[in-house]
Design an enzyme around this catalytic site. Structure first.
Site, PDB file in Angstrom:
ATOM      1  N   ASP A 201      71.826  27.383  24.154  1.00  0.00           N
ATOM      2  CA  ASP A 201      71.129  26.883  25.346  1.00  0.00           C
ATOM      3  C   ASP A 201      71.259  27.848  26.525  1.00  0.00           C
ATOM      4  OD1 ASP A 201      70.884  24.701  23.726  1.00  0.00           O
ATOM      5  OD2 ASP A 201      71.794  23.261  25.122  1.00  0.00           O
ATOM      6  N   HIS A 343      76.034  28.419  23.870  1.00  0.00           N
ATOM      7  CA  HIS A 343      75.226  28.955  24.974  1.00  0.00           C
ATOM      8  C   HIS A 343      75.205  30.474  24.874  1.00  0.00           C
ATOM      9  CE1 HIS A 343      76.525  24.947  26.248  1.00  0.00           C
ATOM     10  NE2 HIS A 343      75.435  24.909  27.006  1.00  0.00           N
TER      11      HIS A 343
HETATM   12 NI    NI Z   1      72.038  23.562  29.431  1.00  0.00          NI
END
Ligand code: NI
Length: 390
Positions: A201, A343
């Protein structure tokens, strides 16, 4: 002069004397010569290769185009060397049409028949065909297509199929048996190893995303990137590379707001702007959506237009920023069908990926995109529905 006359007289006496020893007989050489010899000498001539009758010195020979000729025996070999034959039967050949017809033609005509689709042997005009239940049949070539049209096969291998059961068991059956085996729990595709979907992400982020793509590419692995529209506009090239590697490009909104606190129009703007950024970068919009913080409401779900993908393994990589602990978390929790959250904006996560990917591959996991994982596990994902894993 006198001596010469005497010699001629002796010769004349000899010639006149021949009838006195027996009848004169005409004999025939194999090259067409004839001779008249005393009957007593005939057997010696015959032994030396002459013949008693003219007919014996000639032979009929045959050209490959149907011509024939009577020649002296002495000439036969020369004709043979030039391609003639000693018998008519040698100059003809039976040929076979692909529909079962046969014809007897001169050798000289054979090439044009072959060129027109005839065959030199009967066996070439028939073909063995195979039914999906194991039956076999031999048919003329002209009949092949009509058999293929009703489900027969040219290759026996096409009539059988390997089926798979858990535990690496396999069975090879006729195709007509497949439905009953499938009904009994066998599968037409080999059992795949476990699979998980790595998801990233908040990117793309330039160097860290590139590093993650390099690692995935080195192991033939894929991942799903839930990108922010603002980051896509900043790093469109890395998104294109991810897509070229077979990775899935999802949306994570344009600017990462908590959508549960946004107005309907703000929600729609966030979704649409992010989709436009992805379209600009890759030529296609996002296929999946992940709301920031995992927060979504009815407005989000009805506006998003693609499936909502959350996760069931959370690495907390944003919190630890430690490659070893992120890798250890994934490797101790990953199981078949999981969606793993990371991430791609941290160097520590990029380093963790260098540990995670080879370790999972070594354990027999396949690293696939979210949509691939859903399909493989039999999920038909729907727009606006929420998925945590498969
Ligand atoms: Ni996020």
């Amino acid at each position: 002069m006198k001596k010469w006359v005497a010699g001629g007289l002796v010769f004349l006496l000899l010639v006149l004397a021949v009838p006195a020893f027996g009848a004169a007989v005409t004999i025939y050489a194999p090259d067409g010569r004839t001779a008249i010899v005393p009957e007593e000498e005939v057997s010696a001539y015959l032994a030396a290769g002459w013949y008693a009758t003219f007919e014996e010195t000639i032979k009929t020979i045959y050209a490959p185009d149907g011509r024939f000729a009577s020649v002296f025996l002495a000439d036969v070999q020369g004709y043979m060397d030039a391609g003639w034959y000693g018998s008519y039967e040698e100059t003809i050949q039976t040929i076979y049409a692909p529909d079962g017809r046969t014809a007897t033609v001169f050798l000289a005509e054979v090439p044009e028949y072959l060129a027109a689709g005839w065959y030199g042997s009967y066996e070439e005009t028939i073909k063995m065909l195979y039914a999906p239940d194991g039956r076999q049949i031999s048919v003329y070539l002209t009949e092949v297509n009509s058999y293929l049209a009703v489900g027969w096969f040219e290759n026996r291998d096409d009539t059988i199929q390997t089926l798979y059961a858990p535990g690496d068991r396999t069975v090879t059956v006729y195709k007509s048996q497949v439905p009953s085996f499938v009904a009994a729990g066998w599968s037409e595709t080999p059992a795949l190893g476990p699979a998980v979907a790595l998801t990233f992400d908040d990117g793309p982020s330039g160097i860290h995303t590139y590093s993650i793509l390099d690692t995935l590419s080195a192991y033939g692995a894929k991942a799903t990137f839930f990108t922010l529209g603002s980051q896509v506009n900043a790093y469109p090239g890395v998104v294109r590379r991810a897509k070229e590697l077979g990775c899935e490009i999802g949306s994570h909104t344009y600017s990462h707001p908590n959508l549960n606190t946004c107005s309907t129009s703000k929600i729609q703007t966030e979704i649409q702007s992010a989709a436009q950024a992805i379209r600009n970068a890759t030529g296609a919009g996002p296929t999946v959506f992940r709301p920031p913080y995992g927060n979504h409401n009815a407005t989000v779900r009805s506006s998003v237009g693609v499936p909502l993908i959350l996760w069931n393994v959370d690495t907390l990589d944003w919190k630890s920023r430690n490659a070893q602990s992120v890798a250890a978390h994934v490797l101790s929790h990953a199981s078949d069908g999981d969606i793993i959250l990371m991430h791609d904006i941290y160097g520590s996560t990029a380093e963790a990926v260098k540990i995670i990917v080879p370790a999972l591959v070594q354990r027999g996991f396949r690293l696939v995109t979210v949509s691939e994982l859903a399909t493989e596990k039999g999920y038909a994902m729907n727009a606006g529905k929420v998925y945590y894993g498969f």
